[in-house]
Structure formats: structure tokens, C-alpha cells
Design a protein around this motif. Structure first.
Motif, PDB file in Angstrom:
ATOM      1  N   LEU A   1       0.830  -1.208   0.000  1.00 43.31           N
ATOM      2  CA  LEU A   1       0.000   0.000   0.000  1.00 43.31           C
ATOM      3  C   LEU A   1       0.863   1.256   0.000  1.00 43.31           C
TER       4      LEU A   1
ATOM      5  N   SER B   1      10.018  15.966  -9.827  1.00 44.13           N
ATOM      6  CA  SER B   1       9.704  16.629  -8.559  1.00 44.13           C
ATOM      7  C   SER B   1      10.980  17.093  -7.891  1.00 44.13           C
TER       8      SER B   1
ATOM      9  N   CYS C   1       9.778   4.744   2.925  1.00 44.10           N
ATOM     10  CA  CYS C   1      10.112   3.455   2.302  1.00 44.10           C
ATOM     11  C   CYS C   1      11.245   3.490   1.281  1.00 44.10           C
TER      12      CYS C   1
ATOM     13  N   ARG D   1       6.842  20.846  -7.560  1.00 39.23           N
ATOM     14  CA  ARG D   1       5.931  19.733  -7.878  1.00 39.23           C
ATOM     15  C   ARG D   1       5.228  19.909  -9.219  1.00 39.23           C
TER      16      ARG D   1
HETATM   17  O1  LIG Z   1       5.956  10.376 -10.269  1.00 39.30           O
HETATM   18  C1  LIG Z   1       6.215  10.484  -9.068  1.00 39.30           C
HETATM   19  C2  LIG Z   1       5.648   9.649  -8.069  1.00 39.30           C
HETATM   20  C3  LIG Z   1       6.011   9.829  -6.744  1.00 39.30           C
HETATM   21  N1  LIG Z   1       6.890  10.799  -6.389  1.00 39.30           N
HETATM   22  C4  LIG Z   1       7.302  10.939  -4.980  1.00 39.30           C
HETATM   23  O2  LIG Z   1       7.743   9.677  -4.493  1.00 39.30           O
HETATM   24  C5  LIG Z   1       7.508   9.563  -3.102  1.00 39.30           C
HETATM   25  C6  LIG Z   1       6.804   8.257  -2.744  1.00 39.30           C
HETATM   26  O3  LIG Z   1       5.499   8.274  -3.257  1.00 39.30           O
HETATM   27  P1  LIG Z   1       4.527   6.996  -3.205  1.00 39.30           P
HETATM   28  O4  LIG Z   1       5.223   5.827  -3.753  1.00 39.30           O
HETATM   29  O5  LIG Z   1       3.259   7.399  -3.845  1.00 39.30           O
HETATM   30  O6  LIG Z   1       4.255   6.855  -1.628  1.00 39.30           O
HETATM   31  P2  LIG Z   1       4.649   5.772  -0.523  1.00 39.30           P
HETATM   32  O7  LIG Z   1       3.566   5.817   0.488  1.00 39.30           O
HETATM   33  O8  LIG Z   1       6.052   6.014  -0.099  1.00 39.30           O
HETATM   34  O9  LIG Z   1       4.542   4.331  -1.230  1.00 39.30           O
HETATM   35  C7  LIG Z   1       5.687   3.610  -1.691  1.00 39.30           C
HETATM   36  O10 LIG Z   1       6.299   2.906  -0.627  1.00 39.30           O
HETATM   37  C8  LIG Z   1       5.421   1.962   0.048  1.00 39.30           C
HETATM   38  C9  LIG Z   1       6.183   1.399   1.225  1.00 39.30           C
HETATM   39  O11 LIG Z   1       7.074   0.405   0.870  1.00 39.30           O
HETATM   40  C10 LIG Z   1       4.999   0.891  -0.952  1.00 39.30           C
HETATM   41  O12 LIG Z   1       4.157  -0.058  -0.303  1.00 39.30           O
HETATM   42  C11 LIG Z   1       4.269   1.566  -2.109  1.00 39.30           C
HETATM   43  O13 LIG Z   1       3.894   0.582  -3.085  1.00 39.30           O
HETATM   44  C12 LIG Z   1       5.199   2.599  -2.747  1.00 39.30           C
HETATM   45  O14 LIG Z   1       4.518   3.320  -3.786  1.00 39.30           O
HETATM   46  C13 LIG Z   1       6.710  10.810  -2.715  1.00 39.30           C
HETATM   47  O15 LIG Z   1       7.575  11.767  -2.153  1.00 39.30           O
HETATM   48  C14 LIG Z   1       6.158  11.306  -4.037  1.00 39.30           C
HETATM   49  O16 LIG Z   1       5.916  12.688  -4.056  1.00 39.30           O
HETATM   50  C15 LIG Z   1       7.460  11.629  -7.357  1.00 39.30           C
HETATM   51  O17 LIG Z   1       8.262  12.511  -7.050  1.00 39.30           O
HETATM   52  N2  LIG Z   1       7.093  11.455  -8.673  1.00 39.30           N
END
Ligand SMILES: O=c1ccn([C@@H]2O[C@H](COP(=O)(O)OP(=O)(O)O[C@H]3O[C@H](CO)[C@@H](O)[C@H](O)[C@H]3O)[C@@H](O)[C@H]2O)c(=O)[nH]1
Ligand SMILES: NC(=O)c1ccc[n+]([C@@H]2O[C@H](COP(=O)([O-])OP(=O)(O)OC[C@H]3O[C@@H](n4cnc5c(N)ncnc54)[C@H](O)[C@@H]3O)[C@@H](O)[C@H]2O)c1
Length: 369
Positions: free
Chosen positions: A48, A154, A161, A336
Motif C-alpha cells: 500500500l 519533482s 520506504c 511539484r
Molecule cells: O511520479 C512520481 C511519483 C512519486 N513521487 C514521490 O515519491 C515519493 C513516494 O510516493 P509513493 O510511492 O506514492 O508513496 P509511498 O507511500 O512512499 O509508497 C511507496 O512505498 C510503500 C512502502 O514500501 C509501498 O508499499 C508503495 O507501493 C510505494 O509506492 C513521494 O515523495 C512522491 O511525491 C514523485 O516525485 N514522482
């Protein structure tokens, strides 16, 4: 401890993201304390993402279950599979051996972070060449082999994570005598750090090479929208960079408390990763930082404005009102890519958007120190 209280055979499920072979360690500890009870250890990593947790739980892309390739192991895998089968279609429940499941979680996060570092690396080149990273990412993502998701340039990725899991992967590679593979993945983190310092340099160099004594409004402190989580948020490094040049910072985030922001900015790098009881007890507040509960308040009298989280409400702010109440020249640094730079330039702002064609003002300013 599980072994102390178990009265019958047990299935133990790893949900946390762990180093490969953790199941073996758990198995050994439990077996040595077992008093005749049998344990099956399964790896069932959680995928998630914050802000979409419930959606991800109900409609996962996949559920991964790893277990021992023995009759008892297969039986345990089937038992957990039956639980998920209540709401997840069977073709989305993947079963593998234990080590594949543990490694797949680390690999998935490394691949996701790698996409962001790849597009962020390209964003620097876009600024140097006049290309537009949004157009490039769209064109690249149209190739079905690449796909359109997770290609938003970004100020850098954050969250609890990605960095932790890549460092975990790097450590495992090094332990297994694979320094080339370790270095390959380390580079994903290096580019992320580079992107954050590049952003700070843009701010400082655009504002006559110093932000000392200047008020900088920071909109957004969480590592992404729809969460109040600040773990590894790029805002920490950006704010610390600006504070290093003696800026006065006024921060607004819809969900992060002042206490959290002060704690994050007062702590040393990596301290915030420790469990609460191991963190410094009461870090002194950073005096050059104030936290307010309104974007207009944060930007009042400011010389520059940095957008560090993509909160929806920042897309629809009254930027004319913000401009009228800022010092001139008024700068917007969009980390962003959520505002329309052309519209803001029409108002009178000098605008920097990651990876977009540069404002005439910024053209000769160095992106990196
Ligand atoms: O195109 C993008 C997508 C994301 N982000 C950044 O990447 C980071 C992480 O984003 P996201 O992956 O959406 O959030 P998390 O809650 O950290 O989720 C990640 O980490 C989790 C913990 O392991 C996993 O379970 C998820 O599948 C994985 O997406 C954030 O700072 C976002 O702003 C970007 O800069 N550009
Ligand atoms: N947050 C997410 O979106 C998410 C998504 C998927 C997987 N995960 C994984 O789930 C696990 C937990 O994540 P979380 O976000 O709930 O973290 P968290 O920091 O909220 O919870 C971790 C808990 O472990 C405790 N802890 C940490 N180190 C400890 C130690 N050495 N001894 C005893 N206790 C210790 C902490 O005090 C805390 O209560 C992690 O492995 C993470 O990678 C998290």
C-alpha cells in the motif's frame, strides 16, 4: 514472543519490508524455542501507498505470498491465499518461494524510485536544453513498454520506504559480494539528493545569490499530498539548505503540525528514522522557522515562495492576491509542477518549475553550485 505463548502449530506472516533471508532468522529463533510446535514462516509484503491505503487494500495490483517449497509450506501459503481470496481475484494472488517474495518488495520500491530519479535526472537536462520534462515524460511514457505512471518530475522523492528499502538492497548486494550492483542502486539515492540540492541552489542563485534575512514561504511539508507524514520528506533537506543560508522560513502544510516540523528541522539527518524512544528528547525550536495555518499568511511579505508538496489546494490559490502581498521581484519555485508557469508570469511572478523552459531571469543562473 510468539514461541512463549503458542500452544499449537502456527503460521507466522511477515508483512513489514525486511532484508532477504529474514524469514530464515525468524524460523531459526522460533524453532529453537518451539517446545514441539511447528512454525511456517510466510513472506507477504505490504504494497500500500500512503494516502491511498484503503483503495490499495481493496483493489491491490497483486498480493504476493512466499513460503517454503515443502508440503507444509505449500499448505500454509494456501491458507493465507484463502484469506485474500475473499476479496482479491485469484489471478492477482502470486505465490513464490520465500526469498523471491522478500526480494520482490525491495525490488519493486527500487524500480519505482528509479523511475523518479530517471525523470528527475532528465529534468536537469531539460532545463539546460529548453526541453519540457512534462512533454518528454508524456512522450516516453506513451511507449507501452515504459508506461505513463510514476514519471512526475519533482523536488525529490520522500517517504519512509524508498530510501530505506534501497539502502537495504544496497546492503544485501554488498554482503553478497556484488559491489557493482550495489553502486547501481546507490545512484538512485544520489540523484535524489542532487535534485534537492539543485532546487535549493536555484532558489538561492535566482534571488541574487543569497536568501539571508529574506522571508521564504514554504507551501507543503509532507512527503506527498493526502498525508501528514514527513518521514524523509524533501522539504526537510530543502528547508535546511535555505536555513543554512540564513533564510527566514514561513511554512504552511494542511496536515503537518508545527511540533512535527520543528522536530524534523531540529534533528540531525537519520535521527528521525529512529523509534521515538531513541530520538533526541526535546530538540530546541529553530527560531528562523515559523509555521502558519494559511497559505496567504505564509506568503505575506515573502520574497519567494516554494511549493514542496502537491496538495490540491495549492493549485487553486488566488495567486494574484499572493503576488500583491509579496515583496518584489516575487519568485515562485514550484517543486511539484502544479502551477501554470505562464499564468503566474502574466501576474508578474518570476517562476521556476522543475524541468520546464527557464524564465529569462533564471537563464544565466547556475543550477548547481
Ligand atoms: O511520479 C512520481 C511519483 C512519486 N513521487 C514521490 O515519491 C515519493 C513516494 O510516493 P509513493 O510511492 O506514492 O508513496 P509511498 O507511500 O512512499 O509508497 C511507496 O512505498 C510503500 C512502502 O514500501 C509501498 O508499499 C508503495 O507501493 C510505494 O509506492 C513521494 O515523495 C512522491 O511525491 C514523485 O516525485 N514522482
Ligand atoms: N508506511 C507505509 O506506507 C508502508 C507501506 C508498505 C510497507 N511498509 C512497511 O511496513 C513496516 C512498518 O512501516 P510503518 O510505516 O508502519 O512504520 P512505523 O515507523 O509507523 O512503525 C514501525 C514500528 O516499529 C517500531 N520499531 C522500529 N524500530 C524498532 C526496534 N529496533 N525495536 C523495536 N521496535 C522498533 C517503531 O517504534 C514503530 O512502532 C516497514 O517495514 C515498512 O517498510 C510501510
Amino acid at each position: 514472543m510468539i514461541a512463549d505463548v503458542s500452544k499449537s502449530d502456527k503460521i507466522v506472516v511477515e508483512k513489514s519490508t525486511v532484508p532477504v533471508k529474514t524469514a530464515e532468522a525468524i524460523e531459526k529463533i522460533l524453532t529453537h524455542n518451539s517446545k514441539g510446535i511447528n512454525y511456517q514462516i510466510l513472506s507477504n509484503p505490504e504494497f500500500l501507498a500512503e494516502g491511498t491505503a484503503i483503495e490499495d487494500l481493496f483493489k491491490p495490483d497483486r498480493v504476493l505470498i512466499g513460503g517454503r517449497e515443502t508440503p507444509e509450506g505449500r499448505k500454509a501459503v494456501q491458507a493465507l491465499k484463502d484469506v485474500y481470496a475473499h476479496w482479491v481475484p485469484e489471478d492477482r494472488i502470486l505465490t513464490t518461494n520465500l526469498w523471491s517474495a522478500e526480494l520482490s518488495k525491495l525490488a519493486a520500491n527500487a524500480f519505482l524510485a528509479q523511475r523518479i530519479s530517471s525523470v528527475n535526472a532528465i529534468s536537469a537536462l531539460c532545463e539546460a536544453t529548453g526541453a519540457n520534462v512534462t512533454e518528454v515524460a508524456y512522450a516516453v511514457g506513451k511507449d507501452t513498454r515504459i508506461g505513463p505512471k510514476f514519471l512526475n518530475a519533482s523536488v525529490g522523492f520522500g517517504g519512509s520506504c524508498f530510501q530505506k528499502d534501497i539502502l537495504n538492497l544496497v546492503y544485501i548486494c554488498e554482503c553478497n559480494g556484488l559491489p557493482e550492483v550495489a553502486n547501481y542502486w546507490k545512484q538512485v539515492i544520489k540523484i535524489n539528493d542532487y535534485q534537492k540540492s539543485r532546487f535549493v541552489n536555484r532558489v538561492v542563485s535566482s534571488m541574487f545569490n543569497t536568501v539571508a534575512g529574506k522571508k521564504i514561504a514554504v507551501l507543503g511539508f509532507a512527503f506527498k499530498k493526502d498525508t501528514g507524514d514527513t518521514r524523509e520528506t524533501p522539504a526537510i533537506d530543502v528547508c535546511k539548505g535555505l536555513l543554512g543560508d540564513k533564510a527566514q522560513i514561513s511554512i504552511y502544510d494542511p496536515q503537518v503540525t508545527e511540533d512535527q516540523i520543528q522536530r524534523d528541522l531540529a534533528m540531525n539527518k537519520f535521527d528521525w528514522d529512529h523509534p521515538m524512544h531513541l530520538q533526541p528528547t526535546s530538540p530546541t525550536a529553530v527560531k528562523q522557522v515559523s509555521c502558519v495555518w494559511d497559505a496567504y499568511e505564509a506568503t505575506k511579505g515573502a520574497h519567494g515562495l516554494c511549493i514542496l508538496t502537491e496538495w490540491d489546494e495549492f493549485k487553486t490559490l488566488d495567486y494574484q492576491k499572493i503576488f500583491d502581498n509579496m515583496q518584489k521581484p516575487a519568485f515562485v519555485f514550484d517543486g511539484r509542477n502544479i502551477v501554470d508557469p505562464e499564468k503566474l508570469r502574466e501576474i508578474g511572478f518570476i517562476v521556476y518549475s522543475i524541468g520546464k523552459p527557464l524564465d529569462a531571469w533564471l537563464k544565466d543562473m547556475p543550477a548547481v553550485a
